[in-house]
Design a protein around this motif. Structure first.
Motif, PDB file in Angstrom:
ATOM      1  N   ASP A 222       0.837  -1.199   0.000  1.00 57.25           N
ATOM      2  CA  ASP A 222       0.000   0.000   0.000  1.00 57.25           C
ATOM      3  C   ASP A 222       0.871   1.248   0.000  1.00 57.25           C
ATOM      4  OD1 ASP A 222      -2.293   1.578   0.109  1.00 57.25           O
ATOM      5  OD2 ASP A 222      -2.394   1.515   2.288  1.00 57.25           O
ATOM      6  N   GLY A 223       2.034   1.163   0.656  1.00 58.99           N
ATOM      7  CA  GLY A 223       2.969   2.277   0.623  1.00 58.99           C
ATOM      8  C   GLY A 223       3.545   2.518  -0.759  1.00 58.99           C
ATOM      9  N   HIS A 224       3.677   1.458  -1.553  1.00 57.52           N
ATOM     10  CA  HIS A 224       4.215   1.607  -2.903  1.00 57.52           C
ATOM     11  C   HIS A 224       3.159   2.065  -3.908  1.00 57.52           C
ATOM     12  CE1 HIS A 224       7.499  -0.392  -1.079  1.00 57.52           C
ATOM     13  NE2 HIS A 224       7.219  -1.622  -1.414  1.00 57.52           N
ATOM     14  N   TYR A 225       1.918   1.600  -3.728  1.00 56.96           N
ATOM     15  CA  TYR A 225       0.904   1.789  -4.771  1.00 56.96           C
ATOM     16  C   TYR A 225      -0.301   2.622  -4.344  1.00 56.96           C
ATOM     17  CZ  TYR A 225       3.507  -1.997  -6.971  1.00 56.96           C
ATOM     18  OH  TYR A 225       4.502  -2.761  -7.513  1.00 56.96           O
ATOM     19  N   HIS A 226      -0.524   2.784  -3.063  1.00 61.47           N
ATOM     20  CA  HIS A 226      -1.674   3.537  -2.552  1.00 61.47           C
ATOM     21  C   HIS A 226      -2.994   3.024  -3.109  1.00 61.47           C
ATOM     22  CE1 HIS A 226       0.892   6.219  -0.388  1.00 61.47           C
ATOM     23  NE2 HIS A 226       1.556   6.511  -1.481  1.00 61.47           N
ATOM     24  N   LEU A 227      -3.170   1.722  -3.010  1.00 60.23           N
ATOM     25  CA  LEU A 227      -4.429   1.109  -3.417  1.00 60.23           C
ATOM     26  C   LEU A 227      -5.200   0.714  -2.166  1.00 60.23           C
ATOM     27  CD1 LEU A 227      -3.282  -1.078  -6.442  1.00 60.23           C
ATOM     28  CD2 LEU A 227      -4.456   1.129  -6.475  1.00 60.23           C
ATOM     29  N   GLU A 228      -6.414   1.203  -2.067  1.00 57.89           N
ATOM     30  CA  GLU A 228      -7.215   0.995  -0.862  1.00 57.89           C
ATOM     31  C   GLU A 228      -7.388  -0.486  -0.541  1.00 57.89           C
ATOM     32  OE1 GLU A 228     -11.667   2.174   0.848  1.00 57.89           O
ATOM     33  OE2 GLU A 228     -10.895   3.086  -0.988  1.00 57.89           O
ATOM     34  N   ALA A 229      -7.496  -1.307  -1.582  1.00 54.88           N
ATOM     35  CA  ALA A 229      -7.698  -2.740  -1.355  1.00 54.88           C
ATOM     36  C   ALA A 229      -6.521  -3.356  -0.611  1.00 54.88           C
ATOM     37  CB  ALA A 229      -7.911  -3.460  -2.683  1.00 54.88           C
ATOM     38  N   TYR A 230      -5.306  -2.892  -0.894  1.00 56.30           N
ATOM     39  CA  TYR A 230      -4.136  -3.421  -0.195  1.00 56.30           C
ATOM     40  C   TYR A 230      -4.172  -3.032   1.281  1.00 56.30           C
ATOM     41  CZ  TYR A 230      -1.977  -4.070  -4.863  1.00 56.30           C
ATOM     42  OH  TYR A 230      -1.684  -4.433  -6.148  1.00 56.30           O
ATOM     43  N   GLY A 231      -4.460  -1.765   1.538  1.00 56.53           N
ATOM     44  CA  GLY A 231      -4.510  -1.312   2.924  1.00 56.53           C
ATOM     45  C   GLY A 231      -5.564  -2.049   3.729  1.00 56.53           C
ATOM     46  N   ALA A 232      -6.741  -2.239   3.122  1.00 56.08           N
ATOM     47  CA  ALA A 232      -7.827  -2.925   3.827  1.00 56.08           C
ATOM     48  C   ALA A 232      -7.457  -4.375   4.117  1.00 56.08           C
ATOM     49  CB  ALA A 232      -9.107  -2.855   2.997  1.00 56.08           C
ATOM     50  N   ALA A 233      -6.860  -5.049   3.134  1.00 58.34           N
ATOM     51  CA  ALA A 233      -6.468  -6.446   3.338  1.00 58.34           C
ATOM     52  C   ALA A 233      -5.390  -6.552   4.409  1.00 58.34           C
ATOM     53  CB  ALA A 233      -5.970  -7.049   2.022  1.00 58.34           C
ATOM     54  N   GLY A 234      -4.450  -5.620   4.409  1.00 56.00           N
ATOM     55  CA  GLY A 234      -3.391  -5.645   5.407  1.00 56.00           C
ATOM     56  C   GLY A 234      -3.906  -5.397   6.810  1.00 56.00           C
ATOM     57  N   GLN A 235      -4.796  -4.433   6.953  1.00 54.84           N
ATOM     58  CA  GLN A 235      -5.371  -4.150   8.270  1.00 54.84           C
ATOM     59  C   GLN A 235      -6.161  -5.344   8.786  1.00 54.84           C
ATOM     60  OE1 GLN A 235      -7.578  -0.428   8.162  1.00 54.84           O
ATOM     61  NE2 GLN A 235      -6.030   0.464   6.822  1.00 54.84           N
ATOM     62  N   ARG A 236      -6.911  -5.973   7.896  1.00 55.30           N
ATOM     63  CA  ARG A 236      -7.721  -7.127   8.290  1.00 55.30           C
ATOM     64  C   ARG A 236      -6.836  -8.282   8.769  1.00 55.30           C
ATOM     65  NH1 ARG A 236     -10.315  -7.568   3.661  1.00 55.30           N
ATOM     66  NH2 ARG A 236      -9.013  -9.267   2.877  1.00 55.30           N
ATOM     67  N   ALA A 237      -5.769  -8.556   8.019  1.00 64.17           N
ATOM     68  CA  ALA A 237      -4.873  -9.653   8.396  1.00 64.17           C
ATOM     69  C   ALA A 237      -4.137  -9.341   9.694  1.00 64.17           C
ATOM     70  CB  ALA A 237      -3.876  -9.918   7.269  1.00 64.17           C
ATOM     71  N   LEU A 238      -3.732  -8.089   9.871  1.00 64.78           N
ATOM     72  CA  LEU A 238      -3.013  -7.716  11.085  1.00 64.78           C
ATOM     73  C   LEU A 238      -3.911  -7.818  12.311  1.00 64.78           C
ATOM     74  CD1 LEU A 238      -0.460  -6.713  12.429  1.00 64.78           C
ATOM     75  CD2 LEU A 238      -1.092  -4.372  11.799  1.00 64.78           C
ATOM     76  N   ALA A 239      -5.148  -7.361  12.185  1.00 66.67           N
ATOM     77  CA  ALA A 239      -6.080  -7.465  13.311  1.00 66.67           C
ATOM     78  C   ALA A 239      -6.309  -8.924  13.693  1.00 66.67           C
ATOM     79  CB  ALA A 239      -7.402  -6.794  12.951  1.00 66.67           C
ATOM     80  N   ALA A 240      -6.464  -9.784  12.683  1.00 67.07           N
ATOM     81  CA  ALA A 240      -6.687 -11.207  12.961  1.00 67.07           C
ATOM     82  C   ALA A 240      -5.471 -11.832  13.631  1.00 67.07           C
ATOM     83  CB  ALA A 240      -7.014 -11.938  11.662  1.00 67.07           C
TER      84      ALA A 240
END
Length: 307
Positions: A196-214
């Motif tokens: 997400d830092g490289h591409y700024h795509l919302e889908a990447y950020g959302a997937a990363g947050q979801r995996a980190l929370a889990a």
């Protein structure tokens, strides 16, 4: 459920408060500085285990295997070399990326001999490589060698994005199968949040947050992660440290501080994984860095693009 929801709220506040400019460059050199201060013995061990052969193959791939995850160790050697301005080692390590991309298929996935390329097993393997690749790009492009590699990063950029899009498409299935595999969840979080830092795509950020929370919901009160073997605890710490360098914040600090004593105990065993010593070394180096600027933990990571 409330425990996991609380983590999710914290993650949104940490990673999602400020939209990053579309063409910004990441400005944090925290990982490069941390790697530059690693003990020489850790760097030597990483280099010995990770450098690819003359064809770019690393690990078991140098002995005939073809799993893209085996290339990941070379990317750690690349990051170390870039931080230490060791252009010879960095050039050799970069060939591991070129070799890995020879395994990429049109859909973004990678050749995986044990199962079909786009199988869940294939994407689990690819996630390990993609986490290290996203991290290595961040380290290299913030290092003194960034100008040396900027055009290679420009050529790699669409290939990495295609791989990340493929990983994003199967991420819900990977997460569903990883409810007791915190190391995989943290690997996914590292992959997506750094991408997400490289591409700024919302889908990447959302997937990363979801995996980190889990993943963080699986950390026990004594600091270990449920479902992770001793060596996988080191992988958990390594991923947490990667995120803490780019997204400094108290919840990652706490997760790292609670897990570190268990990884230290692993490091004292006869069969200790090199990753245990490395992740602890990076943690010590991170804690020795000056604190980030106020508010830095509430900013989305800017994109990395060649100047």
């Amino acid at each position: 459920m409330m425990h996991r929801s609380r983590f999710a709220l914290v993650l949104v506040l940490t990673f999602g408060c400020v939209a990053a400019p579309a063409h910004a460059h990441i400005t944090s050199d925290r990982e490069s500085r941390a790697l530059a201060s690693l003990d020489a013995s850790i760097v030597a061990r990483t280099r010995s285990a990770g450098l690819p052969d003359s064809s770019g193959w690393a690990g078991a791939n140098a002995r005939g295997a073809r799993r893209v995850s085996e290339q990941a160790a070379a990317l750690r050697a690349l990051s170390d070399a870039a931080a230490r301005i060791d252009s010879t080692t960095a050039e050799r390590a970069w060939t591991a990326i070129e070799a890995a991309m020879r395994l990429q298929r049109p859909g973004g996935g990678f050749e995986f001999v044990e199962a079909p390329t786009d199988s869940i097993a294939g994407w689990r393997d690819a996630a390990v490589f993609l986490a290290e690749l996203n991290r290595a790009i961040g380290a290299v492009m913030n290092s003194p060698l960034k100008h040396r590699f900027r055009w290679r990063w420009a050529l790699l950029r669409p290939k990495l994005e295609r791989a990340m899009n493929g990983l994003a498409a199967v991420s819900p299935r990977l997460e569903a199968g990883a409810k007791r595999d915190p190391a995989l969840l943290l690997t996914l979080a590292e992959s997506f949040l750094l991408a997400d830092g490289h591409y700024h795509l919302e889908a990447y950020g959302a997937a990363g947050q979801r995996a980190l929370a889990a993943a963080l919901a699986l950390q026990t009160t004594d600091g270990r992660f449920r479902g992770a073997t001793a060596d996988r605890q080191a992988r958990c710490l390594d991923a947490i440290e990667a995120l803490a360098l780019y997204f400094p914040g108290p919840f990652l600090d706490r997760a790292s501080a609670r897990l570190a004593p268990h990884v230290e105990a692993l490091g004292r065993t006869a069969n200790a994984d090199a990753l245990a010593a490395r992740s602890l070394g990076i943690r010590a180096a991170r804690l020795a860095l000056p604190p980030p600027l106020p508010g830095a933990s509430h900013q989305a990571t800017p994109a990395l693009e060649p100047r």
